[in-house]
Design a protein around this motif. Structure first.
Motif, PDB file in Angstrom:
ATOM      1  N   SER A  33      -2.094   7.610  -5.229  1.00 53.76           N
ATOM      2  CA  SER A  33      -2.790   6.685  -6.262  1.00 53.76           C
ATOM      3  C   SER A  33      -2.109   6.575  -7.490  1.00 53.76           C
ATOM      4  O   SER A  33      -2.290   5.612  -8.162  1.00 53.76           O
ATOM      5  N   TYR A  57      -0.597  -7.420  -5.717  1.00 55.82           N
ATOM      6  CA  TYR A  57      -1.344  -6.289  -5.495  1.00 55.82           C
ATOM      7  C   TYR A  57      -1.259  -5.162  -4.995  1.00 55.82           C
ATOM      8  O   TYR A  57      -0.728  -5.238  -3.758  1.00 55.82           O
ATOM      9  N   GLU A 103      -9.597  -7.591   3.538  1.00 54.63           N
ATOM     10  CA  GLU A 103      -9.855  -8.128   2.129  1.00 54.63           C
ATOM     11  C   GLU A 103      -8.615  -9.215   1.609  1.00 54.63           C
ATOM     12  O   GLU A 103      -8.703 -10.047   1.270  1.00 54.63           O
ATOM     13  N   TRP A 130      -8.491  -3.191   4.719  1.00 53.33           N
ATOM     14  CA  TRP A 130      -7.292  -3.716   3.659  1.00 53.33           C
ATOM     15  C   TRP A 130      -6.905  -5.007   4.174  1.00 53.33           C
ATOM     16  O   TRP A 130      -7.113  -5.982   3.261  1.00 53.33           O
ATOM     17  N   ASN A 152       0.397  -1.368 -10.224  1.00 52.63           N
ATOM     18  CA  ASN A 152      -0.708  -2.497 -10.772  1.00 52.63           C
ATOM     19  C   ASN A 152      -0.664  -2.640 -12.053  1.00 52.63           C
ATOM     20  O   ASN A 152      -1.017  -4.095 -12.665  1.00 52.63           O
ATOM     21  N   THR A 169      -2.706  -1.034  -3.126  1.00 51.06           N
ATOM     22  CA  THR A 169      -3.747  -0.361  -2.730  1.00 51.06           C
ATOM     23  C   THR A 169      -3.460   0.993  -2.377  1.00 51.06           C
ATOM     24  O   THR A 169      -2.314   1.158  -1.743  1.00 51.06           O
ATOM     25  N   CYS A 170      -4.280   1.955  -2.588  1.00 56.62           N
ATOM     26  CA  CYS A 170      -4.010   3.337  -2.292  1.00 56.62           C
ATOM     27  C   CYS A 170      -4.754   3.334  -0.890  1.00 56.62           C
ATOM     28  O   CYS A 170      -5.929   3.078  -0.714  1.00 56.62           O
ATOM     29  N   LEU A 171      -3.837   3.440   0.100  1.00 60.21           N
ATOM     30  CA  LEU A 171      -4.335   3.871   1.403  1.00 60.21           C
ATOM     31  C   LEU A 171      -3.349   4.414   2.483  1.00 60.21           C
ATOM     32  O   LEU A 171      -2.312   4.535   2.244  1.00 60.21           O
ATOM     33  N   CYS A 211       0.740  -1.206  -0.026  1.00 55.53           N
ATOM     34  CA  CYS A 211       0.090  -0.005  -0.103  1.00 55.53           C
ATOM     35  C   CYS A 211       0.836   1.138  -0.009  1.00 55.53           C
ATOM     36  O   CYS A 211       2.154   1.107   0.310  1.00 55.53           O
TER      37      CYS A 211
END
Length: 227
Positions: free
Chosen positions: A36, A51, A69, A66, A43, A53-55, A32
């Motif tokens: 973004s 994978y 998931e 997160w 990705n 993620t924007c976090l 993460c």
């Protein structure tokens, strides 16, 4: 053996370098970052099972979502790396504003705790896994004009060593001093002198093998990436 590696702060610097090296070596990486645009590029470059993620790790609710998931679709991490961190712009402590101080503490300490809170129970249930919390030379010594950063990294040292005493056999928590590396963060602290220190490219060749070799007997042991 392929490891599942969860890492924060993957958009640039050491986090990005570690991510790319872990993937090059055949491991699965889930990461993460707050950017973004950087997450989108990662990705696009790396398909599943990786994978990104924007976090913002300062949001406990978002970290929880997160982790939920990730854990619903994967085993618990073999290696959990808390790398995301900020440094203050150099100044005497009394000249550092409340907002800048709070943001640094929120990312460096609370963000680390949030990630641990939502990933480590699954690792404990499996009774295996290594947690690495990035510290600093300034988590074991001090310098002027970086008091908030020093405070946060001294906190990481204590937090990690205490966590190590709480883990079951088969696991480890390690505070890691990466050494002095020429990153954007070092440019902020050292200015023009930053170019005289170890490059990220050279650093990652030593750091990633060290991380992959960590074992339960390293639990609670402060470590430093060799210079």
């Amino acid at each position: 053996m392929t490891k599942l590696i969860v890492i924060t702060g993957v958009s640039r610097g050491l986090g990005l370098a570690m991510t790319e090296k872990f993937i090059e070596l055949g491991h699965r990486v889930v990461g993460c970052a707050r950017s973004s645009e950087a997450v989108k590029k990662l990705n696009q470059k790396y398909s599943k099972p990786h994978y990104f993620t924007c976090l913002d790790v300062t949001s406990d609710d978002r970290v929880k979502a997160w982790a939920t998931e990730i854990l619903a679709n994967n085993q618990a991490p073999d290696l959990l790396v808390n790398n995301a961190a900020l440094v203050n712009y150099p100044a005497p402590l009394w000249n550092i504003g409340s907002e800048e101080f709070s943001q640094l503490i929120d990312v460096n300490i609370k963000g680390t705790a949030n990630v641990i809170r939502h990933f480590v129970p699954a690792m404990i249930a499996r009774k295996s896994g290594i947690i690495v919390n990035f510290s600093s030379g300034w988590g074991r010594s001090t310098s002027p004009e970086v008091a908030p950063y020093c405070a946060s990294k001294w906190a990481i040292e204590g937090l990690t060593r205490s966590l190590a005493q709480e883990l079951p056999p088969g696991m480890a928590a390690v505070p890691l001093n990466p050494g002095i590396i020429h990153t954007d963060m070092l440019d902020i602290c050292f200015g023009e002198d930053a170019v005289n220190y170890t490059s990220i490219k050279a650093w990652v060749q030593k750091a990633v093998p060290l991380l992959l070799k960590l074992k339960p007997s390293d639990n609670g042991v402060p470590m430093t990436v060799p210079g």
